[in-house]
Write an enzyme that holds these catalytic residues in place. Structure first.
Site: not given
Ligand SMILES: CC(C)=CCC/C(C)=C/CC/C(C)=C/COP(=O)(O)OP(=O)(O)O
Length: 319
Positions: A98
């Site tokens: 996250d």
């Molecule tokens: C190929 C592979 C496995 C890729 C992984 C890429 C990756 C790091 C995906 C995270 C996806 C996600 C929705 C994370 C939630 O945090 P957020 O980014 O929504 O964070 P926020 O809470 O700051 O909005």
């Protein structure tokens, strides 16, 4: 030399499944506890089945040599960071990655840069897991609810997955890494599904490390699809309603792709204190660690802190 004591428990697990006693000072025990699956095929002596909740358990007392070898694969001969003990390493770590978008916004960067930085963090974590003998890493890459994000963002995340698989295919094979994907693939583009099936098939016999990527996944989705499969078996007369028990449900969950137990440790980054519909059944006895760092900032030092915290805990499984 080893011997096995087998005993039955009425309804719940007694002590531990796959880890040894967790001591902050020094690991003094070489006792291993393993559940014996009543419904799945017989497993190897020290190979734990999927979960910690089946009713029969085996106590396996291992010699030094056996501690170095789990399911036939040698642990890496790499010294661990100070304060970590190989004997009490989690076998399976799950991560809610996250904080990627917040990381990007804090830097005035586009959201995509946050995800790209998140992928770098994931690569680094996979390397550390391989180095330190952690056998399975499950990551929450895209939740069922993430479909409601802006179209461009969804497309970017899907392209990250697609490019990642294509780029790393060679290294998965070279490094003996198995890739599995869990989630509702019916919502993905056909070409991506084909790629996923290809990488799963090509790497299915790899044994050093397993990376499970949860895509279009939620814990509730997993339970619903398991219930649907069980309902079909009842309808077809393969089983009776009374046959439905914990083991049967476990067999129908998407995590049936790993031979290792459910996550020993769940790490969630970015300071949020929730499990957000991730592996709801499988996390029943998982130890939780919440890190303040945003996922792209979660590196070796933070991982060591999470593992140290895990190794200090006593897991009683309600017993
Ligand atoms: C190929 C592979 C496995 C890729 C992984 C890429 C990756 C790091 C995906 C995270 C996806 C996600 C929705 C994370 C939630 O945090 P957020 O980014 O929504 O964070 P926020 O809470 O700051 O909005």
């Amino acid at each position: 030399m080893s011997f096995t004591l087998q005993f039955s428990l009425p309804s719940r697990p007694l002590i531990a499944t796959n880890t040894t006693t967790l001591s902050p000072i020094r690991p003094v025990t070489n006792l291993r506890f393993k559940p014996a699956p009543p419904l799945s095929p017989p497993s190897l002596l020290i190979k734990p089945p999927l979960c910690a909740s089946t009713q029969q358990r085996q106590l396996v007392v291992s010699g030094e040599d056996e501690l170095k070898s789990i399911n036939g694969a040698q642990e890496e001969n790499v010294p661990l960071p100070v304060g970590l003990w190989r004997e009490s390493m989690p076998k399976h770590v799950a991560v809610i990655m996250d904080g990627n978008r917040r990381w990007a916004r804090l830097r005035g960067l586009p959201v995509d840069s946050g995800y790209e930085a998140g992928v770098k963090s994931l690569r680094a974590m996979v390397e550390l897991c391989c180095k330190w003998g952690i056998r399975v890493l499950t990551v929450f890459a895209f939740s069922s609810d993430n479909w409601f994000r802006p179209k461009m963002e969804v497309e970017f995340l899907m392209s990250v997955l697609e490019e990642g698989v294509k780029e790393e295919m060679e290294s998965f094979l070279r490094d003996n890494v198995r890739i599995s994907v869990i989630g509702d693939l019916s919502k993905l583009q056909k070409s991506l599904v084909e790629l996923i099936m290809h990488v799963e098939e090509t790497t299915k016999n790899n044994t050093r490390f397993q990376l499970i990527v949860a895509v279009s996944y939620s814990g509730q989705y997993d339970l619903v699809q398991a219930c649907q499969r069980i309902a079909m078996k009842v309808k077809d007369g393969v089983i009776e309603p009374n046959d439905v028990n914990e083991s049967l449900i476990e067999q129908e969950l998407e995590t049936n792709c790993t031979e290792f137990p459910y996550p020993d440790l769940l790490i969630r980054t970015s300071g949020e204190l929730r499990v957000s519909n991730f592996m709801l059944w499988q996390l029943a006895y998982t130890e939780l660690f919440f890190a303040q760092s945003l996922w792209p900032d979660f590196g070796e030092a933070e991982f060591i802190e999470a593992l140290r915290s895990f190794q200090r805990r006593r897991r009683s499984y309600g017993g």
